[in-house]
Design a protein around this motif. Structure first.
Motif, PDB file in Angstrom:
ATOM      1  N   GLY A   1      27.471  64.781  31.700  1.00 15.73           N
ATOM      2  CA  GLY A   1      26.562  65.053  32.995  1.00 15.73           C
ATOM      3  C   GLY A   1      25.121  64.687  32.572  1.00 15.73           C
ATOM      4  O   GLY A   1      24.137  65.186  33.496  1.00 15.73           O
ATOM      5  N   THR A   2      24.657  64.342  31.375  1.00 12.40           N
ATOM      6  CA  THR A   2      23.301  63.906  30.830  1.00 12.40           C
ATOM      7  C   THR A   2      22.894  62.699  31.634  1.00 12.40           C
ATOM      8  O   THR A   2      21.776  62.732  31.938  1.00 12.40           O
ATOM      9  CB  THR A   2      23.406  63.875  29.489  1.00 12.40           C
ATOM     10  N   LEU A   3      23.598  61.729  32.273  1.00  8.24           N
ATOM     11  CA  LEU A   3      23.280  60.563  33.098  1.00  8.24           C
ATOM     12  C   LEU A   3      23.973  60.962  34.191  1.00  8.24           C
ATOM     13  O   LEU A   3      25.175  61.013  34.450  1.00  8.24           O
ATOM     14  CB  LEU A   3      23.575  59.499  32.338  1.00  8.24           C
ATOM     15  N   ARG A   4      23.250  60.995  35.523  1.00 10.17           N
ATOM     16  CA  ARG A   4      23.968  60.958  36.873  1.00 10.17           C
ATOM     17  C   ARG A   4      23.320  59.963  37.652  1.00 10.17           C
ATOM     18  O   ARG A   4      21.971  59.502  37.791  1.00 10.17           O
ATOM     19  CB  ARG A   4      23.490  62.303  37.432  1.00 10.17           C
ATOM     20  N   LEU A   5      24.285  59.197  38.364  1.00 13.63           N
ATOM     21  CA  LEU A   5      24.005  58.034  39.131  1.00 13.63           C
ATOM     22  C   LEU A   5      23.994  58.585  40.871  1.00 13.63           C
ATOM     23  O   LEU A   5      24.927  58.989  41.155  1.00 13.63           O
ATOM     24  CB  LEU A   5      25.111  57.110  38.851  1.00 13.63           C
ATOM     25  N   VAL A   6      22.763  58.283  41.403  1.00 12.12           N
ATOM     26  CA  VAL A   6      22.817  58.594  42.762  1.00 12.12           C
ATOM     27  C   VAL A   6      22.779  57.326  43.608  1.00 12.12           C
ATOM     28  O   VAL A   6      21.695  56.448  43.160  1.00 12.12           O
ATOM     29  CB  VAL A   6      21.457  59.373  42.975  1.00 12.12           C
ATOM     30  N   GLU A   7      23.590  56.969  44.369  1.00  8.06           N
ATOM     31  CA  GLU A   7      23.648  55.824  45.033  1.00  8.06           C
ATOM     32  C   GLU A   7      23.076  56.082  46.346  1.00  8.06           C
ATOM     33  O   GLU A   7      23.189  57.426  47.015  1.00  8.06           O
ATOM     34  CB  GLU A   7      25.096  55.425  45.375  1.00  8.06           C
ATOM     35  N   HIS A   8      22.283  55.074  47.005  1.00  8.40           N
ATOM     36  CA  HIS A   8      21.558  55.396  48.218  1.00  8.40           C
ATOM     37  C   HIS A   8      21.407  54.033  48.751  1.00  8.40           C
ATOM     38  O   HIS A   8      21.675  52.862  48.263  1.00  8.40           O
ATOM     39  CB  HIS A   8      20.398  56.129  47.847  1.00  8.40           C
TER      40      HIS A   8
ATOM     41  N   SER B   1      19.248  50.878  50.443  1.00 10.19           N
ATOM     42  CA  SER B   1      18.085  50.152  49.812  1.00 10.19           C
ATOM     43  C   SER B   1      16.946  50.719  50.334  1.00 10.19           C
ATOM     44  O   SER B   1      15.925  50.590  49.682  1.00 10.19           O
ATOM     45  CB  SER B   1      18.352  48.648  50.192  1.00 10.19           C
ATOM     46  N   ASP B   2      16.707  51.133  51.623  1.00 13.50           N
ATOM     47  CA  ASP B   2      15.570  51.582  52.087  1.00 13.50           C
ATOM     48  C   ASP B   2      15.342  53.209  51.925  1.00 13.50           C
ATOM     49  O   ASP B   2      14.551  53.898  52.697  1.00 13.50           O
ATOM     50  CB  ASP B   2      15.697  51.191  53.591  1.00 13.50           C
ATOM     51  N   ALA B   3      16.302  53.832  51.125  1.00 15.55           N
ATOM     52  CA  ALA B   3      16.126  55.426  51.003  1.00 15.55           C
ATOM     53  C   ALA B   3      15.834  55.911  49.708  1.00 15.55           C
ATOM     54  O   ALA B   3      16.059  56.954  49.278  1.00 15.55           O
ATOM     55  CB  ALA B   3      17.514  55.879  51.568  1.00 15.55           C
ATOM     56  N   ALA B   4      15.172  54.965  48.709  1.00 21.75           N
ATOM     57  CA  ALA B   4      15.006  55.492  47.301  1.00 21.75           C
ATOM     58  C   ALA B   4      14.117  56.424  47.347  1.00 21.75           C
ATOM     59  O   ALA B   4      14.381  57.464  46.543  1.00 21.75           O
ATOM     60  CB  ALA B   4      14.602  54.070  46.860  1.00 21.75           C
ATOM     61  N   ALA B   5      13.121  56.714  48.247  1.00 19.05           N
ATOM     62  CA  ALA B   5      12.208  57.617  48.026  1.00 19.05           C
ATOM     63  C   ALA B   5      12.534  58.809  48.363  1.00 19.05           C
ATOM     64  O   ALA B   5      12.680  60.049  47.760  1.00 19.05           O
ATOM     65  CB  ALA B   5      10.915  57.229  48.825  1.00 19.05           C
ATOM     66  N   THR B   6      13.626  58.792  49.516  1.00 20.75           N
ATOM     67  CA  THR B   6      14.040  60.202  50.058  1.00 20.75           C
ATOM     68  C   THR B   6      14.988  60.614  49.142  1.00 20.75           C
ATOM     69  O   THR B   6      15.170  61.788  48.825  1.00 20.75           O
ATOM     70  CB  THR B   6      14.836  60.023  51.320  1.00 20.75           C
ATOM     71  N   ALA B   7      15.670  59.855  48.350  1.00 15.84           N
ATOM     72  CA  ALA B   7      16.790  60.218  47.438  1.00 15.84           C
ATOM     73  C   ALA B   7      16.057  60.737  46.180  1.00 15.84           C
ATOM     74  O   ALA B   7      16.527  61.779  45.444  1.00 15.84           O
ATOM     75  CB  ALA B   7      17.743  59.067  46.921  1.00 15.84           C
ATOM     76  N   ALA B   8      15.025  60.189  45.832  1.00 16.49           N
ATOM     77  CA  ALA B   8      14.275  60.798  44.692  1.00 16.49           C
ATOM     78  C   ALA B   8      13.555  62.092  44.955  1.00 16.49           C
ATOM     79  O   ALA B   8      13.549  63.053  44.144  1.00 16.49           O
ATOM     80  CB  ALA B   8      13.099  59.871  44.516  1.00 16.49           C
TER      81      ALA B   8
END
Length: 710
Positions: A484-491, A493-500
């Protein structure tokens, strides 16, 4: 005298053309130096260097007077006309003919290094009995080695000591120590790099592999274990921070460490007998502004000076023809004529700017051959950090200083090349042996810093780089193995800021997590724009590297001008139209911007009226501009900020124009196309076209919190 000494030395012999070589070299390859070679010495130099580096005995047949290539050549050529691997061939030709060869032109072979060594110290004498080249002042026999510098065991030298020819030239008869392993506790791959035997070396050092330690331990090994003269060893750091870190790790022996720019400045100071002052950015901009072509009114929210400053950097660090730079950009008219005048003004004041430290140093080394040779004696062994970020001018300067042996210990990682805007190229590492013949590769394969999952993920991601040095990257034995030290969050292409924002908010909700403990990274600075703004809007404190001037980059300026045009519809500002005239290029005549500035505001209909007043050829171009602006204003009336930016990128062609600028080297530290993507990443946070730019500038006007998210 008995010749040719211990076989391991690989000594050759020089004879007159047509003369038979002495018996020990009767079967050795023959390299002839004649008029044809002097006219085009490159291939012969390559052959000689290969033999010298491999210690292969050869016969050099001299068909010309060696005085013709004894003196260092001076080259009066603008550095931008040269490739990074350009060199005055006489530097290596003279060295390689004599470095490790007897002189048998008069019959009996003479080892000139023995003769020279006998003059260095009282009590030293040359000898001709074949047991050694000289007798040291204490009575011990010694050989003088003219090959690539390395340690020797007495078993290799028939029981005699060895003095290297570099020491003789430095005025000492210090003997070469026996081979010893580096003293620091190192991993196997690090140990191999630090203990590299002789000649140039390329060390591929991925993040977390101990790059700085390898560099500093190599320095310690050369100074402490191998007895290299300190005046001939120089470490070159990419910037001041790296220099200070190297110095902090070597306080026990204090080697010479310089940054690239301080190296260039030192070259100039030695040549001019004084160190030129370095002007600041404000002075540079003032000088550029004074040389800019007339009729370029300053417009709000634009920086007409910046493109010239960037282009001057590309010419000097990227070694690109000024005419080519001017032609490939649309915002630097008159650049080619400005370039020599800009440099003349600096010279008249006796000052340099940041890039001129490098460019003028290269020019000086090229034009003054005797001075270049004197500087080379202080740079016999170079250790260079962050090699992947060197520009063509950096590489050219280092090679000129490292000649004739080209003994450079280069450390870097082609996967981390981040300064492509000035011509930095991973090819300098990929094709390292072409720049430094005989280079041995020492890859560092272990990351000692990151959790295992992070190392595995990075290895997979980097594997998508198609132009790279093949490498294996594994996690160290003590690295964190927690899941769990690396987690991939898929989103989307236009939602990177919201995901961050969602991820950061979730972390901050955990007990004891402070904003200052969180870092948000992006491939390039402009892609930080969206998360920077989104975090501010979410009320999360931010300590960002982004400053308002990111909005003044070429791609940003054009996109924001299109947004203002979209919002103004039938009252487009003349300055905004001028800003986008060549983005994309439309081939409009040079007089057209002046015509636009005759009135403050324009409509599409008024632009079409101008098209009907000019020649058919120019009228067609003006109609094309009007068509583009009609599309943009339609998008502004009917859609959102995102709609306008996508229309400008895809339908008007700004995306293609920025890609072209990126391919031609006009980037300013990151891609112009990335600038557009950065704006698109923020577009949904403020969909109102008319208020978007002011809203964005207001966000940048907020105070940075030093304890915020980095």
């Amino acid at each position: 005298m008995p010749v040719p000494g211990p076989a391991a030395f690989g000594r050759g012999v020089v004879v007159s053309s047509g003369a038979a070589p002495p018996a020990p070299w009767s079967d050795a390859p023959v390299v002839t130096i004649d008029d044809d070679v002097l006219a085009d010495p490159a291939a012969t130099v390559v052959t000689l260097h290969d033999a010298w580096a491999r210690r292969q005995p050869i016969v050099v047949a001299l068909g010309v007077d060696p005085a013709r290539f004894r003196h260092p050549e001076s080259i009066d050529t603008e550095p931008w006309r040269l490739a990074p691997d350009a060199e005055p061939w006489s530097d290596r030709l003279h060295f390689l003919v004599w470095a490790n060869t007897y002189d048998a032109r008069a019959g009996e072979p003479t080892w000139w290094w023995g003769v020279k060594a006998a003059r260095v110290a009282d009590g030293a004498t040359a000898r001709a009995d074949g047991v050694a080249d000289i007798t040291l002042p204490g009575g011990a026999p010694a050989w003088i080695d003219g090959g690539p510098r390395r340690p020797w065991s007495l078993d290799d030298t028939d029981g005699a000591e060895v003095v290297h020819s570099e020491s003789v030239e430095a005025g000492t008869l210090a003997t070469v120590p026996a081979p010893v392993e580096p003293s620091a506790p190192l991993a196997v791959d690090q140990l191999a790099a630090v203990g590299h035997m002789a000649g140039p070396s390329r060390v591929i050092a991925p993040a977390g592999s101990g790059k700085t330690r390898v560099l500093t331990e190599r320095l310690r090994h050369l100074h402490r274990d191998r007895g290299y003269e300190p005046a001939g060893v120089l470490a070159v750091a990419y910037n001041k921070q790296a220099q200070l870190e190297m110095q902090a790790r070597t306080t026990d022996f204090r080697p010479r460490v310089r940054t690239l720019n301080s190296l260039g400045l030192w070259v100039l100071a030695e040549h001019r007998r004084r160190s030129p002052a370095v002007v600041n950015e404000r002075d540079v901009r003032d000088l550029v502004e004074s040389l800019m072509p007339g009729g370029r009114p300053r417009r709000s929210n634009t920086d007409p000076i910046g493109p010239y400053v960037e282009s001057l950097s590309l010419i000097r660090l990227g070694l690109v023809d000024p005419d080519v730079v001017e032609a490939m950009r649309d915002d630097v008219p008159g650049l080619a004529a400005m370039f020599p005048e800009y440099r003349r003004r600096l010279a008249d004041r006796g000052v340099v700017d940041f890039d001129e430290q490098i460019y003028s140093a290269v020019e000086t080394l090229l034009r003054d051959g005797p001075f270049r040779r004197s500087m080379q004696s202080t740079c016999r062994h170079l250790l260079v950090d962050e090699f992947q970020d060197l520009t063509p001018a950096h590489v050219l300067m280092l090679r000129l200083l490292a000649l004739p042996a080209l003994d450079v210990f280069g450390v870097g990682d082609d996967d981390q090349c981040i300064y492509g805007h000035a011509g930095a190229d991973p090819a300098f590492l990929i094709d390292y042996a072409g720049l430094f013949p005989g280079a041995v590769a020492h890859p560092l394969n272990v990351n000692y810093r990151c959790p295992v999952e992070v190392v595995d993920g990075a290895r997979t991601l980097l594997g998508y780089n198609h132009r790279r040095v093949a490498k294996a990257i594994t996690a160290g034995p003590d690295n964190d193995t927690m899941a769990g030290t690396l987690r991939l969050v898929e989103h989307a292409s236009d939602a990177a800021a919201t995901a961050a924002v969602d991820v950061v908010s979730a972390w901050l909700a955990e007990p004891g997590v402070e904003p200052v403990s969180i870092a948000l990274l992006a491939r390039v600075n402009s892609l930080l724009l969206a998360p920077h703004v989104a975090l501010h809007v979410a009320g999360i404190p931010v300590s960002s590297v982004l400053r308002p001037d990111v909005l003044e980059r070429t791609g940003m300026r054009a996109a924001l001008a299109y947004l203002r045009i979209a919002a103004s519809s039938e009252a487009m500002a003349a300055g905004d139209i001028v800003e986008i005239l060549r983005r994309p290029t439309r081939g409009l005549p040079q007089w057209f911007p002046e015509r636009l500035h005759r009135r403050a505001r324009w409509s599409v209909r008024q632009l079409r009226a101008v098209a009907d007043q000019v020649t058919d050829k120019d009228g067609h171009k003006v109609h094309r501009l009007a068509d583009d602006l009609h599309v943009v204003t339609d998008a502004g009336r009917a859609g959102t900020t995102r709609d306008v930016l996508e229309t400008v990128r895809d339908d008007v062609g700004l995306g293609s124009a920025m890609s072209l600028l990126d391919r031609t080297g006009g980037g300013q530290g990151s891609s112009h196309l990335d600038d557009l993507e950065g704006l698109l990443g923020v577009a949904d946070l403020h969909p109102d076209v008319g208020g978007f730019e002011q809203w964005l500038r207001d966000v940048f006007g907020r105070a940075v919190d030093p304890d915020g998210v980095t």
